[in-house]
Design a protein around this motif. Structure first.
Motif, mmCIF file in Angstrom:
data_model
loop_
_atom_site.group_PDB
_atom_site.id
_atom_site.type_symbol
_atom_site.label_atom_id
_atom_site.label_comp_id
_atom_site.label_asym_id
_atom_site.label_seq_id
_atom_site.Cartn_x
_atom_site.Cartn_y
_atom_site.Cartn_z
ATOM 1 N N GLY A 1 2.509 4.729 -7.369
ATOM 2 C CA GLY A 1 2.194 5.868 -6.512
ATOM 3 C C GLY A 1 3.189 7.009 -6.609
ATOM 4 O O GLY A 1 3.224 7.886 -5.734
ATOM 5 N N LYS A 2 4.002 7.046 -7.649
ATOM 6 C CA LYS A 2 5.032 8.069 -7.783
ATOM 7 C C LYS A 2 4.437 9.339 -8.395
ATOM 8 O O LYS A 2 3.725 9.293 -9.395
ATOM 9 C CB LYS A 2 6.177 7.564 -8.648
ATOM 10 C CG LYS A 2 6.943 6.404 -8.023
ATOM 11 C CD LYS A 2 8.115 5.982 -8.895
ATOM 12 C CE LYS A 2 8.898 4.846 -8.231
ATOM 13 N NZ LYS A 2 10.051 4.407 -9.063
ATOM 14 N N THR A 3 4.783 10.478 -7.798
ATOM 15 C CA THR A 3 4.226 11.753 -8.237
ATOM 16 C C THR A 3 4.495 12.012 -9.704
ATOM 17 O O THR A 3 3.610 12.464 -10.441
ATOM 18 C CB THR A 3 4.804 12.907 -7.391
ATOM 19 O OG1 THR A 3 4.472 12.689 -6.028
ATOM 20 C CG2 THR A 3 4.263 14.245 -7.851
ATOM 21 N N GLU B 1 3.669 -3.029 -9.428
ATOM 22 C CA GLU B 1 4.850 -2.547 -8.718
ATOM 23 C C GLU B 1 5.145 -3.598 -7.664
ATOM 24 O O GLU B 1 4.632 -3.569 -6.543
ATOM 25 C CB GLU B 1 4.573 -1.180 -8.076
ATOM 26 C CG GLU B 1 5.760 -0.544 -7.415
ATOM 27 C CD GLU B 1 6.820 -0.063 -8.404
ATOM 28 O OE1 GLU B 1 7.919 0.271 -7.933
ATOM 29 O OE2 GLU B 1 6.555 -0.017 -9.615
ATOM 30 N N ARG B 2 5.962 -4.574 -8.007
ATOM 31 C CA ARG B 2 6.032 -5.815 -7.245
ATOM 32 C C ARG B 2 6.722 -5.696 -5.896
ATOM 33 O O ARG B 2 6.715 -6.641 -5.113
ATOM 34 C CB ARG B 2 6.671 -6.912 -8.101
ATOM 35 C CG ARG B 2 5.825 -7.244 -9.333
ATOM 36 C CD ARG B 2 6.278 -8.504 -10.036
ATOM 37 N NE ARG B 2 5.463 -8.782 -11.206
ATOM 38 C CZ ARG B 2 4.300 -9.419 -11.201
ATOM 39 N NH1 ARG B 2 3.808 -9.851 -10.054
ATOM 40 N NH2 ARG B 2 3.630 -9.631 -12.321
ATOM 41 N N ASN B 3 7.305 -4.558 -5.602
ATOM 42 C CA ASN B 3 7.894 -4.389 -4.271
ATOM 43 C C ASN B 3 6.891 -3.809 -3.272
ATOM 44 O O ASN B 3 7.244 -3.522 -2.133
ATOM 45 C CB ASN B 3 9.129 -3.475 -4.344
ATOM 46 C CG ASN B 3 8.787 -2.069 -4.806
ATOM 47 O OD1 ASN B 3 7.763 -1.869 -5.456
ATOM 48 N ND2 ASN B 3 9.642 -1.113 -4.483
ATOM 49 N N LEU B 4 5.619 -3.661 -3.715
ATOM 50 C CA LEU B 4 4.572 -3.145 -2.842
ATOM 51 C C LEU B 4 3.447 -4.166 -2.700
ATOM 52 O O LEU B 4 3.134 -4.887 -3.660
ATOM 53 C CB LEU B 4 3.983 -1.844 -3.405
ATOM 54 C CG LEU B 4 4.905 -0.627 -3.465
ATOM 55 C CD1 LEU B 4 4.188 0.522 -4.189
ATOM 56 C CD2 LEU B 4 5.326 -0.188 -2.066
ATOM 57 N N PRO B 5 2.789 -4.227 -1.533
ATOM 58 C CA PRO B 5 1.621 -5.105 -1.373
ATOM 59 C C PRO B 5 0.520 -4.706 -2.360
ATOM 60 O O PRO B 5 0.383 -3.531 -2.717
ATOM 61 C CB PRO B 5 1.183 -4.864 0.074
ATOM 62 C CG PRO B 5 2.380 -4.296 0.750
ATOM 63 C CD PRO B 5 3.116 -3.514 -0.282
ATOM 64 N N ILE B 6 -0.291 -5.682 -2.751
ATOM 65 C CA ILE B 6 -1.318 -5.438 -3.764
ATOM 66 C C ILE B 6 -2.329 -4.388 -3.302
ATOM 67 O O ILE B 6 -2.803 -3.564 -4.110
ATOM 68 C CB ILE B 6 -2.035 -6.761 -4.143
ATOM 69 C CG1 ILE B 6 -2.991 -6.537 -5.318
ATOM 70 C CG2 ILE B 6 -2.740 -7.365 -2.960
ATOM 71 C CD1 ILE B 6 -2.323 -6.122 -6.603
#
Length: 321
Positions: free
Chosen positions: A128-130, A163-168
């Motif tokens: 989700g990074k710009t 991006e494993r530090n975020l929920p799926i």
């Protein structure tokens, strides 16, 4: 290279004799192979394939030489009516135009080319990074220009890694948002990004056909469809024909490769004759026409491997209709 010299200089007696077939199933002898292409028009008549199989550049390099235009001519003479080229966006624009013009002259369709930096481990859309999304959108704009030069309509997109530090669910939302913005760029030009679930590494975000189906439905654009790679889906989920049926309305493209080995059909466990027959009948009933990218290697090296590849496609395409 003149096409009349292709057979004399490439598909020599040893190659075609070993295969036991002409390209249209005609018996071949060492004496007949040594003849001129045009002086024996019935020897190597074009195959009339039921489906639009798309070889890659380099697949017949031992037979056609290194020149890409000669390779196109050779593919057309074998009866192939499409090509795909993952690296097309990296080619010089003048060469892209030349390839597009030659395909048009030969009556060949363009399959997929990979969207430049369209999501990978370094700029995954799941984050989700710009800055990552901007790279992807720039690739979409470049893909539109490439598609114009080659008269293409299909570009491959892989969203990248988890991006494993975020929920799926959050990752999925990020991917959908980015793809919607990409579709807004591609749709006015009639270009379709086909999302490819892969089996190369468990770090990849997009892994199965049903997951890709869900994302395509959420993006809700004719410019976002599934690339159903039969090789990868056999590895990740199996049950190939039911999955094709379930995902049918969101499939935009197929790719081929047998498993294990990722080589031509008939070299592994997948019954490609049955898979091809199923797709052929279903697309005919719905007045669709898919291109089938031959994204695989060859089980044998050299010219003999190229002959074996052709023989495999003749065999796999010989289903009854």
């Amino acid at each position: 290279m003149q096409r009349r010299n292709f057979v004399k200089s490439t598909f020599g007696a040893a190659g075609l004799g070993a295969a036991g077939l002409g390209l249209a199933g005609t018996a071949v002898t060492s004496e007949s192979v040594a003849g001129n292409w045009h002086s024996q028009p019935n020897l190597l008549a074009k195959n009339t394939f039921k489906l639009k199989y798309a070889p890659h550049f380099g697949m017949f390099e031992n037979s056609a030489g290194s020149d890409l235009i000669d390779q196109l001519k050779f593919m057309a003479d074998l009866g192939f009516t499409a090509i795909e080229d993952n690296g097309m966006m990296g080619r010089d624009p003048a060469l892209q135009t030349k390839i597009g013009e030659e395909m048009a002259r030969l009556g060949m369709k363009m399959g997929v080319f990979v969207l430049d930096k369209g999501g990978n481990g370094q700029n995954t859309l799941a984050a989700g990074k710009t800055e990552f999304v901007d790279i992807f959108l720039a690739g979409c704009r470049k893909a539109v220009e490439t598609a114009k030069r080659i008269n293409g309509k299909l570009t491959t997109v892989v969203p990248g890694d988890f991006e494993r530090n975020l929920p799926i669910g959050i990752q999925t939302g990020h991917v959908i948002d980015a793809l919607r913005r990409g579709a807004d760029i591609l749709a006015p030009a009639g270009v379709v990004m086909v999302l490819e679930p892969l089996s190369d590494t468990p770090n990849l975000f997009l892994r199965t056909s049903d997951q890709t189906y869900e994302i395509c439905r959420a993006v809700n654009s004719p410019s976002c469809k599934i690339l159903f790679d039969i090789y990868h889906m056999q590895k990740n989920e199996g049950h190939i024909i039911p999955h094709i049926n379930w995902c049918w309305n969101e499939i935009g493209y197929f790719q081929i490769g047998d498993n294990p080995g990722r080589n031509e059909p008939t070299t592994g466990e997948i019954n490609y004759k049955n898979v091809f027959k199923y797709i052929y009948q279903k697309q005919k009933a719905e007045n669709k026409e898919f291109i089938f990218g031959m994204e695989h290697g060859k089980s044998m090296k050299g010219k003999e491997g190229e002959v074996a590849l052709i023989k495999a496609y003749v065999e796999s395409d010989s289903f009854s209709v």
